[in-house]
Design a protein around this motif. Structure first.
Motif, PDB file in Angstrom:
ATOM      1  N   SER A  66       0.924  -1.037   0.296  1.00 17.30           N
ATOM      2  CA  SER A  66       0.042   0.230  -0.216  1.00 17.30           C
ATOM      3  C   SER A  66       1.121   1.477  -0.517  1.00 17.30           C
ATOM      4  N   GLY A  67       1.367   2.184  -0.542  1.00 13.25           N
ATOM      5  CA  GLY A  67       0.705   3.615   0.001  1.00 13.25           C
ATOM      6  C   GLY A  67      -0.065   4.598  -1.744  1.00 13.25           C
ATOM      7  N   ARG A  68       0.211   5.921  -1.874  1.00 14.69           N
ATOM      8  CA  ARG A  68      -0.130   6.494  -2.264  1.00 14.69           C
ATOM      9  C   ARG A  68       0.162   6.347  -3.671  1.00 14.69           C
ATOM     10  N   ASP A  69       1.348   6.065  -4.459  1.00 15.24           N
ATOM     11  CA  ASP A  69       1.314   6.119  -5.467  1.00 15.24           C
ATOM     12  C   ASP A  69       1.463   4.906  -6.579  1.00 15.24           C
ATOM     13  N   ALA A  70       0.076   4.576  -6.861  1.00 15.61           N
ATOM     14  CA  ALA A  70      -0.499   3.741  -7.538  1.00 15.61           C
ATOM     15  C   ALA A  70       0.788   2.637  -8.389  1.00 15.61           C
ATOM     16  N   GLY A  71       1.562   4.145  -9.502  1.00 18.65           N
ATOM     17  CA  GLY A  71       2.283   3.414 -10.404  1.00 18.65           C
ATOM     18  C   GLY A  71       3.300   2.651  -9.419  1.00 18.65           C
ATOM     19  N   LYS A  72       3.843   2.826  -8.643  1.00 27.46           N
ATOM     20  CA  LYS A  72       5.024   2.398  -7.579  1.00 27.46           C
ATOM     21  C   LYS A  72       4.852   1.188  -7.603  1.00 27.46           C
TER      22      LYS A  72
ATOM     23  N   PHE B 214       6.895  -9.021  -7.600  1.00 24.69           N
ATOM     24  CA  PHE B 214       6.670  -9.833  -6.575  1.00 24.69           C
ATOM     25  C   PHE B 214       5.229 -10.518  -6.615  1.00 24.69           C
ATOM     26  N   PRO B 215       5.290 -11.956  -7.265  1.00 25.65           N
ATOM     27  CA  PRO B 215       3.725 -11.651  -8.295  1.00 25.65           C
ATOM     28  C   PRO B 215       3.614 -12.413  -6.688  1.00 25.65           C
ATOM     29  N   GLY B 216       2.165 -12.728  -7.211  1.00 21.89           N
ATOM     30  CA  GLY B 216       0.700 -12.291  -5.994  1.00 21.89           C
ATOM     31  C   GLY B 216       0.829 -12.199  -4.646  1.00 21.89           C
ATOM     32  N   LEU B 217       1.319 -11.187  -4.817  1.00 24.79           N
ATOM     33  CA  LEU B 217       0.690 -10.085  -3.537  1.00 24.79           C
ATOM     34  C   LEU B 217       0.053  -8.456  -4.839  1.00 24.79           C
ATOM     35  N   GLU B 218      -0.566  -8.518  -3.910  1.00 24.31           N
ATOM     36  CA  GLU B 218      -2.153  -7.146  -4.089  1.00 24.31           C
ATOM     37  C   GLU B 218      -1.244  -6.037  -3.850  1.00 24.31           C
ATOM     38  N   ALA B 219      -1.651  -4.992  -4.315  1.00 25.30           N
ATOM     39  CA  ALA B 219      -1.286  -3.989  -4.446  1.00 25.30           C
ATOM     40  C   ALA B 219      -3.096  -2.909  -4.103  1.00 25.30           C
ATOM     41  N   ARG B 220      -2.553  -2.470  -2.882  1.00 27.33           N
ATOM     42  CA  ARG B 220      -3.922  -1.131  -3.220  1.00 27.33           C
ATOM     43  C   ARG B 220      -3.615   0.447  -2.094  1.00 27.33           C
ATOM     44  N   PRO B 221      -3.291   1.076  -3.151  1.00 24.42           N
ATOM     45  CA  PRO B 221      -3.256   1.975  -3.338  1.00 24.42           C
ATOM     46  C   PRO B 221      -4.348   3.287  -2.055  1.00 24.42           C
ATOM     47  N   ALA B 222      -3.603   4.088  -1.220  1.00 21.83           N
ATOM     48  CA  ALA B 222      -4.531   4.994  -0.907  1.00 21.83           C
ATOM     49  C   ALA B 222      -3.111   5.970  -0.294  1.00 21.83           C
TER      50      ALA B 222
ATOM     51  N   LEU C   1      -7.996   3.669   3.087  1.00 24.11           N
ATOM     52  CA  LEU C   1      -6.472   3.278   3.691  1.00 24.11           C
ATOM     53  C   LEU C   1      -7.551   2.115   4.570  1.00 24.11           C
ATOM     54  N   ASP C   2      -9.516   2.252   4.813  1.00 23.32           N
ATOM     55  CA  ASP C   2      -9.742   1.025   5.432  1.00 23.32           C
ATOM     56  C   ASP C   2      -9.299  -0.200   4.184  1.00 23.32           C
ATOM     57  N   ARG C   3      -9.877  -0.022   3.049  1.00 25.81           N
ATOM     58  CA  ARG C   3      -9.533  -1.207   1.658  1.00 25.81           C
ATOM     59  C   ARG C   3      -8.216  -1.778   2.223  1.00 25.81           C
ATOM     60  N   ALA C   4      -7.442  -0.738   2.072  1.00 23.91           N
ATOM     61  CA  ALA C   4      -6.270  -1.301   2.139  1.00 23.91           C
ATOM     62  C   ALA C   4      -5.985  -1.662   3.345  1.00 23.91           C
ATOM     63  N   LEU C   5      -6.372  -1.861   4.684  1.00 29.76           N
ATOM     64  CA  LEU C   5      -5.759  -2.972   5.665  1.00 29.76           C
ATOM     65  C   LEU C   5      -7.333  -3.948   5.417  1.00 29.76           C
ATOM     66  N   ALA C   6      -8.289  -3.840   5.292  1.00 24.14           N
ATOM     67  CA  ALA C   6      -9.299  -5.104   5.008  1.00 24.14           C
ATOM     68  C   ALA C   6      -8.391  -6.087   5.088  1.00 24.14           C
ATOM     69  N   GLY C   7      -8.768  -7.252   6.338  1.00 25.10           N
ATOM     70  CA  GLY C   7      -8.238  -8.394   6.173  1.00 25.10           C
ATOM     71  C   GLY C   7      -6.802  -8.404   6.808  1.00 25.10           C
TER      72      GLY C   7
ATOM     73  N   ALA D 192      -6.670   4.506  10.785  1.00 25.58           N
ATOM     74  CA  ALA D 192      -7.121   3.146  10.188  1.00 25.58           C
ATOM     75  C   ALA D 192      -7.021   1.807  10.545  1.00 25.58           C
ATOM     76  N   ALA D 193      -5.997   2.026  11.306  1.00 23.17           N
ATOM     77  CA  ALA D 193      -5.314   0.494  12.493  1.00 23.17           C
ATOM     78  C   ALA D 193      -6.363   0.418  13.499  1.00 23.17           C
ATOM     79  N   LEU D 194      -6.710   1.429  14.329  1.00 25.62           N
ATOM     80  CA  LEU D 194      -7.720   0.965  15.749  1.00 25.62           C
ATOM     81  C   LEU D 194      -9.083   1.163  14.587  1.00 25.62           C
ATOM     82  N   ARG D 195      -9.539   1.999  14.184  1.00 26.45           N
ATOM     83  CA  ARG D 195     -10.830   0.672  13.164  1.00 26.45           C
ATOM     84  C   ARG D 195     -10.908  -0.296  12.937  1.00 26.45           C
ATOM     85  N   ALA D 196      -9.515  -0.180  12.303  1.00 18.95           N
ATOM     86  CA  ALA D 196      -9.719  -2.028  11.608  1.00 18.95           C
ATOM     87  C   ALA D 196      -9.382  -2.934  12.891  1.00 18.95           C
ATOM     88  N   GLY D 197      -9.093  -2.175  14.286  1.00 20.51           N
ATOM     89  CA  GLY D 197      -8.984  -3.533  15.210  1.00 20.51           C
ATOM     90  C   GLY D 197      -8.017  -4.209  14.988  1.00 20.51           C
ATOM     91  N   ILE D 198      -6.511  -3.809  14.318  1.00 22.71           N
ATOM     92  CA  ILE D 198      -5.052  -4.323  14.459  1.00 22.71           C
ATOM     93  C   ILE D 198      -4.026  -3.522  14.779  1.00 22.71           C
TER      94      ILE D 198
END
Length: 359
Positions: A34-40, A48-56, A64-70, A91-97
């Motif tokens: 995760s991070g703000r730059d979707a291209g990077k 890293f094949p198989g890893l998910e990118a979640r821009p935020a 941010l909540d989507r980035a931390l989901a799960g 965001a971590a407090l909202r996610a409970g992590i």
């Protein structure tokens, strides 16, 4: 640890973030990039094949909540932390992590303790700031050196860096900190942070071999002045930096780190010498290793592992030395650093150092 747990890494494409992603994978976690730059992020995900990118972005709580989901935890590697820490903690407090960051910014770390301690404790949440070379390592060494002492008069953390090739993030964070304190320098005296306009002095520090006696910048203040006194009763905490490294940091044309091995580490070596004093008694703890940015990754990931497996001593906002068993934590990093710790009270030869070799 349950293999395959998701751990979000905010700022995953940064210099330190990449080390953290690699270390998480080595330890059996699945990083969420995760991070703000979707291209990077997409470029990093492609390596890293198989890893998910979640821009935020930190100004977009929904993203941010989507980035931390799960995710089971989040590691914030994106500075300046004066901007990113609070939104990602929220965001971590909202996610409970659990939340871990690698902030070296003194003011940002102080803000985390000041603004989130009560809420985190009340929620039973875990927030560990400054879980990095600056902030955590010195704190762990000071805590280990203290042993059974309830208090000490002074703690000294001397950084013997062979050189310092700062990342862009280091430079940006330093600029933010200087701006926040109006160009003043900060010290920790009489149990509080004190801002001064005078110049820091240069003095000699007797490092253990192989460094020996070196010129250092006295009161080259780092995040240890927040982490150490957050839980240890020590009214005077001072940090020092070898002159050569300080000059590298201040020079505008010093290049960024260059990899010299397959792990991406630079040739930089370090020796961290921590001395605590109480009355006429002195104790010392020492750590040696390679590349201050690379070694931040095992520090942060070991913290995540211990939090998720319940090997913690408290909840709320806590520094490394307070929440973890400091000697055990340091020994767990033996493949990354060599540590020398005072023996425990029931061991013979008090004053000698117990050595654990690293790579």
């Amino acid at each position: 640890m349950e293999s395959g747990q998701l751990v979000a890494v905010f700022g995953a494409y940064g210099h330190t973030g990449r080390f953290v992603v690699a270390e998480l994978r080595k330890r059996g976690f699945v990083p969420v990039l995760s991070g703000r730059d979707a291209g990077k992020l997409q470029a990093l995900a492609a390596s890293f094949p198989g890893l998910e990118a979640r821009p935020a972005s930190v100004d977009d709580p929904v993203a941010l909540d989507r980035a931390l989901a799960g995710a089971a935890a989040v590691v914030n590697c994106a500075g300046p932390f004066a901007t990113t820490a609070a939104p990602v903690i929220e965001a971590a407090l909202r996610a409970g992590i659990p939340y871990v960051d690698v902030a070296a910014e003194i003011e940002a770390n102080a803000d985390t303790f000041a603004h989130f301690s009560d809420r985190a404790r009340g929620a039973g949440a875990v927030i560990v700031p400054a879980m990095a070379f600056f902030g955590a390592l010195g704190d762990l060494l000071a805590t280990a050196a203290m042993g059974e002492w309830a208090a000490a008069d002074e703690a000294h953390v001397a950084y013997g860096l062979s050189s310092w090739q700062p990342t862009g993030g280091t430079r940006d964070a330093g600029a933010v900190s200087r701006q926040r304190r109006g160009g003043a320098r900060v010290v920790y005296r009489n149990g509080r942070l004190d801002y001064r306009q005078d110049e820091a002095t240069t003095l000699k520090w007797s490092f253990p071999e192989p460094l020996g006696t070196r010129e250092v910048i006295g009161e080259f203040t780092m995040a240890d002045v927040v982490t150490v006194p957050s839980h240890l009763s020590i009214p005077e905490v001072r940090t020092y930096m070898t002159v050569e490294a300080a000059r590298d940091l201040s020079a505008p044309d010093t290049p960024a780190p260059t990899a010299v091995d397959d792990d991406g580490r630079s040739a930089q070596t370090f020796l961290v010498d921590v001395v605590v004093r109480s009355g006429g008694t002195e104790r010392r703890a020492v750590a040696r290793g390679q590349d201050i940015y690379a070694v931040t990754a095992p520090l942060a990931v070991e913290a995540v592992d211990r939090i998720l497996t319940g090997r913690t001593r408290t909840v709320g906002v806590a520094s490394a030395g307070e929440i973890f068993d400091a000697p055990d934590f340091l020994r767990a990093l033996s493949s990354h650093i060599s540590v020398e710790l005072p023996p425990t009270p029931d061991e013979p030869a008090r004053g000698q150092l117990d050595t654990v070799e690293g790579s």
